[in-house]
Design an enzyme around this catalytic site. Structure first.
Site, PDB file in Angstrom:
ATOM      1  N   ASN A  81      40.326  38.981  28.680  1.00 31.82           N
ATOM      2  CA  ASN A  81      39.920  37.846  27.852  1.00 31.82           C
ATOM      3  C   ASN A  81      38.530  37.983  27.248  1.00 31.82           C
ATOM      4  OD1 ASN A  81      42.356  36.676  28.575  1.00 31.82           O
ATOM      5  ND2 ASN A  81      41.472  35.439  30.209  1.00 31.82           N
ATOM      6  N   TYR A 131      38.992  31.522  34.235  1.00 32.24           N
ATOM      7  CA  TYR A 131      39.838  31.631  33.040  1.00 32.24           C
ATOM      8  C   TYR A 131      39.111  31.073  31.818  1.00 32.24           C
ATOM      9  CZ  TYR A 131      43.403  30.653  29.572  1.00 32.24           C
ATOM     10  OH  TYR A 131      44.094  30.590  28.386  1.00 32.24           O
TER      11      TYR A 131
END
Length: 300
Positions: A81, A131
């Site tokens: 990510n 996240y």
């Protein structure tokens, strides 16, 4: 027009690639770790110079980055990510600096917000966990790249192909396993948190509009349903679609840490409407029905 889609075998990537393939006079190339991809790419590990060479050969007019990790440890999340978008931007600056980049971010980048408030793109970003933090790092890499780029900050997507790492896909799988036993029990955590659900098909349409829009776009655009719904509403709708006859039990302390930290999440989608002419068109009922239909288990 040549469009390169990264992460096409993933949940949202499959929807985006399918949506783009329906456009006339468009050639869609797909890139990912699968050998079935047109271009084999792993943004978590590939060197910048190698990726630049592949991009130069593909010569895309636009790139849509749907590659991302929603589960795994902090290292995996950071590699996919955060590093992924950064190395992609660096390679694009060398190989295809004129290509438009559309990157899928996440509303998790905002973190906790005040109940009843729809957050705009200018709101503070305070992610509540690895996240959201790694997705935010990817967004910063894209917005600071100097490329013709925009980040679509996606709410909680629901639809066909939802992975079991997220609640919608996990619940659908549990319902399929439970079948139609009237004595079955579905034990879940606290479902009182409010989330901004958005249909995966609406996300794909937003990506298509962002790719084809004339002129520069804002660095970040919220893509959500524009409304906060209790998570238990989604679970109830999935249970109805499945014909579930058992009991749904909320074990109050069994919810995720993120649900405890972020009890409310809702995005203001005005900018996407004004810039792209985009608004969500699918209801949560329709999204739940599409997710259940994709499980391949007929309701009774």
């Amino acid at each position: 027009m040549h469009i390169l889609v990264l992460g096409n075998t993933g949940y949202l990537g499959a929807h985006v690639a399918g949506h783009l393939r329906a456009l006339p006079e468009v050639r869609v190339l797909v890139a990912g770790r699968s050998h079935a991809a047109d271009i084999t790419v792993d943004l978590a590990t590939d060197r910048q110079q190698d990726l630049a060479a592949l991009l130069a050969e593909a010569a895309p007019d636009a790139v849509v980055n749907c590659a991302g990790a929603t589960g795994g440890d902090a290292v995996t999340l950071a590699e996919v990510n955060a590093r992924g978008p950064a190395v992609l931007c660096a390679a694009l600056r060398v190989a295809a600096p004129g290509a438009r980049l559309v990157h899928l971010g996440s509303a998790a980048e905002y973190g906790p917000s005040e109940p009843g408030v729809r957050v705009t793109e200018s709101a503070a970003t305070r992610p509540a966990g690895p996240y959201g933090a790694t997705k935010l790092a990817g967004t910063v890499a894209v917005t600071a790249s100097g490329l013709d780029a925009t980040v679509l900050r996606v709410g909680n997507p629901v639809g066909a192909g939802a992975p079991p790492t997220g609640l919608p896909g996990r619940v659908a799988r549990l319902l399929a396993d439970a079948g139609h036993d009237p004595d079955a029990e579905l034990r879940l955590g606290d479902l009182s948190a409010h989330r901004d659900f958005v249909d995966a098909r609406d996300v794909a349409r937003a990506a298509r509009l962002a790719v084809t829009a004339a002129g520069p776009l804002p660095p970040v655009l919220n893509i959500g349903g524009g409304d906060a719904r209790p998570v238990r509403d989604l679970v109830r709708l999935l249970a109805q679609a499945a014909g579930f006859r058992g009991r749904i039990i909320e074990a109050g302390s069994g919810g995720s840490a993120r649900s405890a930290q972020v009890s409310w999440q809702c995005s203001d989608v005005t900018a996407a409407r004004d810039t792209l002419g985009w608004t969500p068109t699918h209801t949560l009922d329709a999204s739940a029905a599409a997710l259940w239909a994709a499980e391949g288990v007929p309701a009774r």
